[in-house]
Design an enzyme around this catalytic site. Structure first.
Site, short mmCIF file in Angstrom:
data_model
loop_
_atom_site.label_atom_id
_atom_site.label_comp_id
_atom_site.label_asym_id
_atom_site.label_seq_id
_atom_site.Cartn_x
_atom_site.Cartn_y
_atom_site.Cartn_z
CG HIS A 1 4.87 -8.32 -3.55
ND1 HIS A 1 5.75 -9.39 -3.58
CD2 HIS A 1 3.72 -8.81 -3.05
CE1 HIS A 1 5.14 -10.46 -3.08
NE2 HIS A 1 3.93 -10.14 -2.76
CD GLN B 1 -1.80 -1.92 -5.16
OE1 GLN B 1 -1.84 -0.68 -5.18
NE2 GLN B 1 -0.72 -2.59 -5.55
N1 LIG Z 1 3.29 -3.71 -2.19
C1 LIG Z 1 2.19 -4.40 -1.81
O1 LIG Z 1 1.93 -4.61 -0.64
N2 LIG Z 1 1.38 -4.85 -2.82
C2 LIG Z 1 0.23 -5.54 -2.56
N3 LIG Z 1 -0.27 -5.97 -1.41
C3 LIG Z 1 -1.45 -6.64 -1.66
O2 LIG Z 1 -2.19 -7.14 -0.84
N4 LIG Z 1 -1.69 -6.65 -3.00
C4 LIG Z 1 -0.66 -5.96 -3.61
O3 LIG Z 1 -0.51 -5.71 -4.81
#
Ligand SMILES: NC(=O)NC1=NC(=O)NC1=O
Length: 174
Positions: A67, A88
């Site tokens: 992620h 995001q």
């Molecule tokens: N580190 C993250 O939590 N990344 C993310 N959460 C999301 O909902 N989309 C992402 O890219």
């Protein structure tokens, strides 16, 4: 598209459409293809979650490591996957002030140093205040507890991405 269309896809189409329901982990879609036909979204999702639950800890941590950081380098450079970009931005992470970005970057570093994987939260269900508050709160979790919490967020992200796909109108076969 409906579940019948998903069930009719060959392997390539299936991974093209569902390969990023778990961020940057197309292996999972490739693996669950064997379980078609799926009755509905819940059935397909259960196969995804069963696959993840059966992984050793290293595999679960590997999923989290795939992620991108929240408001991290990839967001700045515009190299996020389309799904992550939407998620995001939707949480307001693309217009943080300099102090907010510094603070989030610092907390992300502390979190990664403690747990060995990035902080993951379902951004679509959060806003920047929630992200900061949850990151500060979860930073104090025990490792086992935090691995569970982080994977729960992966499930939420997967569910939302599956809903987008199965409720979308476009039909990739056309
Ligand atoms: N580190 C993250 O939590 N990344 C993310 N959460 C999301 O909902 N989309 C992402 O890219």
């Amino acid at each position: 598209m409906d579940i019948q269309l998903v069930n009719s896809m060959d392997f390539g189409e299936f991974v093209d459409v569902l390969g990023n329901i778990i961020e940057k982990c197309p292996l999972i879609a490739a693996a669950i293809w064997s379980h078609r036909p799926f009755m509905n979204l819940a059935d397909l999702e259960k196969h995804v979650f069963d696959f993840i639950d059966a992984l050793p800890q290293s595999g679960k941590e590997g999923i989290l490591r795939c992620h991108p950081d929240l408001a991290g380098r990839e967001l700045q450079q515009g190299t996020l996957t389309p799904e992550s970009q939407r998620e995001q931005r939707g949480a307001g992470l693309s217009n943080l002030g300099p102090e907010e970005r510094r603070r989030l970057g610092q907390l992300n570093c502390e979190y990664k140093a403690r747990f060995g994987f990035p902080f993951v939260i379902a951004a679509r269900l959060s806003d920047k205040a929630t992200v900061m508050r949850e990151l500060e709160r979860r930073l104090h979790n025990q490792p086992t507890q935090e691995l569970r919490a982080a994977l729960e967020e992966v499930r939420k992200i997967c569910h939302l991405r599956l809903e987008d796909i199965l409720r979308s109108r476009e039909d990739p076969a056309k």
